[in-house]
Design an enzyme around this catalytic site. Structure first.
Site, PDB file in Angstrom:
ATOM      1  N   GLY A 147       0.775  -1.387  -0.184  1.00 16.49           N
ATOM      2  CA  GLY A 147      -0.126   0.131   0.010  1.00 16.49           C
ATOM      3  C   GLY A 147       0.860   1.234  -0.115  1.00 16.49           C
ATOM      4  O   GLY A 147       0.473   2.260   0.644  1.00 16.49           O
ATOM      5  N   HIS A 148       2.055   1.220  -0.827  1.00 11.71           N
ATOM      6  CA  HIS A 148       2.933   2.382  -0.701  1.00 11.71           C
ATOM      7  C   HIS A 148       2.388   3.565  -1.265  1.00 11.71           C
ATOM      8  O   HIS A 148       3.017   4.758  -1.106  1.00 11.71           O
ATOM      9  CB  HIS A 148       4.198   1.890  -1.350  1.00 11.71           C
TER      10      HIS A 148
ATOM     11  N   GLU B 294       0.116  -3.961 -10.586  1.00 12.38           N
ATOM     12  CA  GLU B 294       1.371  -4.964 -10.319  1.00 12.38           C
ATOM     13  C   GLU B 294       1.056  -6.153  -9.470  1.00 12.38           C
ATOM     14  O   GLU B 294       1.827  -7.101  -9.930  1.00 12.38           O
ATOM     15  CB  GLU B 294       2.390  -4.064 -10.031  1.00 12.38           C
TER      16      GLU B 294
ATOM     17  N   GLY C 149      -3.850  -1.125  11.889  1.00 12.01           N
ATOM     18  CA  GLY C 149      -5.241  -1.406  11.901  1.00 12.01           C
ATOM     19  C   GLY C 149      -5.942   0.013  12.050  1.00 12.01           C
ATOM     20  O   GLY C 149      -5.780   0.851  11.459  1.00 12.01           O
ATOM     21  N   SER C 150      -6.735   0.199  12.995  1.00 15.41           N
ATOM     22  CA  SER C 150      -7.740   1.298  13.099  1.00 15.41           C
ATOM     23  C   SER C 150      -8.324   1.419  14.442  1.00 15.41           C
ATOM     24  O   SER C 150      -8.606   0.056  15.064  1.00 15.41           O
ATOM     25  CB  SER C 150      -8.769   1.394  12.208  1.00 15.41           C
TER      26      SER C 150
ATOM     27  N   TYR D 141     -15.589  -4.215   9.069  1.00 11.84           N
ATOM     28  CA  TYR D 141     -14.160  -3.675   9.003  1.00 11.84           C
ATOM     29  C   TYR D 141     -13.403  -3.934  10.232  1.00 11.84           C
ATOM     30  O   TYR D 141     -12.210  -4.505  10.387  1.00 11.84           O
ATOM     31  CB  TYR D 141     -14.231  -2.244   8.449  1.00 11.84           C
TER      32      TYR D 141
ATOM     33  N   LYS E  42      -9.989  -5.956  11.119  1.00 11.06           N
ATOM     34  CA  LYS E  42      -8.597  -5.834  11.501  1.00 11.06           C
ATOM     35  C   LYS E  42      -8.180  -6.488  12.975  1.00 11.06           C
ATOM     36  O   LYS E  42      -7.153  -6.338  13.415  1.00 11.06           O
ATOM     37  CB  LYS E  42      -8.920  -4.061  11.815  1.00 11.06           C
TER      38      LYS E  42
ATOM     39  N   THR F 143      -5.365   6.375  14.923  1.00 12.22           N
ATOM     40  CA  THR F 143      -6.811   7.142  14.924  1.00 12.22           C
ATOM     41  C   THR F 143      -7.058   7.457  13.548  1.00 12.22           C
ATOM     42  O   THR F 143      -6.540   7.316  12.661  1.00 12.22           O
ATOM     43  CB  THR F 143      -6.818   8.260  15.938  1.00 12.22           C
TER      44      THR F 143
END
Length: 355
Positions: free
Chosen positions: A11-12, A39, A107-108, A137, A141, A165
Site C-alpha cells: 500500500g505504498h 502490479e 489497523g484502526s 471492517y 482488523k 486514530t
C-alpha cells in the site's frame, strides 16, 4: 533496522503507505519495495507468494487495506470484511513463510467497542459490542491484530500491530461517497464555497482532477449542479451527515508515519508484553489524545477554505460512534509524541488538495 535492509510497504501509494515511505527515505533508508494494485493483487494468494519468492523482503509494513467512511462501511459490508481478511492472510502468511525479521500491521481504532470508556485503552479490546456501521471492517482488523499476536506467541516472530486514530494528509481519498469524514467534508465545503462565489472555473478544475460518478469539469453546468446537490452541496448551504455532535480525534498522516518508523526502529514485541501468563492487547494506539466535535471541525474547515455560506447537519443520517478518543499513554511511554494540531493540519491538507 539497517539503512540498506529491504523493506516492503504494502500500500505504498495510499495515505498511510506513502507517508511511511517518505519518512523512511528522509531517514536514509535506501531499499524500499512497493507495488501498485495493478502490479500486485494482494487478494490473490498465489501472486503474493510469487512476489515474496522473488523479493524476499527483510521487513514488511502492511499498510494496504480496503477503507472508507461510514456510508461505504455500512453499504459494502461484505467487501470490507472479505477483502481486508484476504489481504492480511496473504501478506502476513507469506511474511512468516519467508522469515521476515519484523512486520508492522496497521489497523484502526474502530476495533474498540462502541461504548468503550474514553479515552480508549488498548485493554478495552473485545470488552463489549462494536459499532454496527463499521463492524465488518473492525472484525477484519481485530483478526489481523490477533494473527500477529498469535504468530508471535507460537513461533517467536516479531510482528507489531498499531492502531492509528483517524488520519488525514497527502494522498488522501476525497471521493464524496467513500472517503473518510475530514477529506469528504473539506471537499464538500470547498465546492460549496465555489458555488457560493460562482467560481465555476475552480469547480470544473476540481471535477476534472477528481471526477464524481463520471461527471467531470467538461459536463454541463446543470448536470454538475444536480450531482453536487445529491451530495448536499449547494450555493446557499452545504449539508453534512449526522448531528455534528460526535467527537473525533485526528492525526496528520506524516506524523503517524513517523510514529510507525519510530516503533519499527525501537520497539519489539517482547517490549509490549505485560503479562506472560496471558499475552494479549500488545498493540499500540497511535493518536494525539485530543478530540474535536464534527460540528467544530466543519466550521474550522469553512474558515480555512473561506466558505461563508450555511452549514446544515442531517440528523436522519448515522453519526457512528459518539466518541473515539485514544489513550496514547503507551505510545508516549515508548518515546513518541505528536506535534501538528488540527488547525495547522487542516491548513496543510487544504494547500495540498489545491496543488
Amino acid at each position: 533496522m539497517d539503512k540498506n535492509a529491504k523493506i516492503y510497504i504494502a500500500g505504498h501509494r495510499g495515505l498511510v503507505g506513502s507517508a511511511i515511505r517518505k519518512n523512511l527515505i528522509e531517514k536514509g533508508f535506501t531499499h524500499i519495495v512497493g507495488r501498485t494494485h495493478r502490479e500486485l493483487d494482494l487478494l490473490d494468494g498465489e501472486v503474493v507468494r510469487r512476489f515474496f519468492d522473488a523479493e524476499n523482503p527483510e521487513y514488511v509494513i502492511l499498510a494496504a487495506a480496503h477503507v472508507g467512511g461510514i456510508m461505504a462501511n455500512n453499504t459494502y459490508r461484505a467487501d470490507f470484511i472479505y477483502q481486508n481478511l484476504q489481504i492480511q492472510q496473504n501478506v502476513i502468511g507469506e511474511s512468516f513463510r519467508h522469515n521476515v525479521r519484523k512486520l508492522l500491521f496497521l489497523g484502526s481504532t474502530c476495533i474498540y467497542p462502541r461504548d468503550a470508556a474514553q479515552p480508549m485503552r488498548e485493554d478495552s479490546l473485545l470488552a463489549s459490542p462494536l459499532e454496527y456501521t463499521n463492524e465488518p471492517y473492525a472484525i477484519a482488523k481485530i483478526a489481523g491484530l490477533k494473527m500477529c499476536e498469535s504468530f508471535n506467541i507460537q513461533y517467536g516472530t516479531n510482528y507489531i500491530a498499531v492502531m492509528p486514530t483517524n488520519l488525514y494528509g497527502p494522498n488522501d481519498n476525497f471521493d464524496l461517497e467513500k472517503s473518510h469524514v475530514l477529506p469528504a467534508m473539506l471537499r464538500k465545503i470547498y465546492l460549496a464555497k465555489c458555488l457560493h462565489t460562482n467560481d465555476w472555473q475552480s469547480i470544473r478544475n476540481d471535477l476534472d482532477k477528481r471526477p464524481v460518478e463520471s461527471v467531470s469539469g467538461k459536463s454541463a453546468e446543470d448536470e454538475i449542479r444536480l450531482l453536487l446537490a445529491k451530495y448536499g452541496i449547494k450555493a446557499s448551504a452545504v449539508t453534512l451527515w449526522g448531528t455534528g455532535k460526535p467527537m473525533r480525534e485526528f492525526l496528520w498522516s506524516e506524523e503517524m508515519a513517523d510514529a510507525c518508523v519510530h516503533i519499527m526502529q525501537n520497539v519489539d514485541f517482547k517490549d509490549l508484553i505485560s503479562d506472560e501468563r496471558e499475552i494479549r492487547n500488545c498493540h499500540i494506539n497511535i493518536g494525539t489524545g485530543k478530540e474535536i466535535s464534527i460540528k467544530d471541525l466543519a466550521y474550522t474547515i469553512a474558515k480555512t477554505v473561506g466558505y461563508q455560506g450555511e452549514i446544515w447537519f442531517d440528523a436522519s443520517k448515522p453519526d457512528g460512534t459518539m466518541r473515539k478518543l485514544t489513550d496514547v499513554s503507551k505510545l508516549h511511554a515508548l518515546g513518541w509524541h505528536h506535534n501538528i494540531e488540527i488547525d495547522e493540519g487542516i491548513r496543510k491538507i487544504f494547500e495540498w488538495y489545491l496543488m
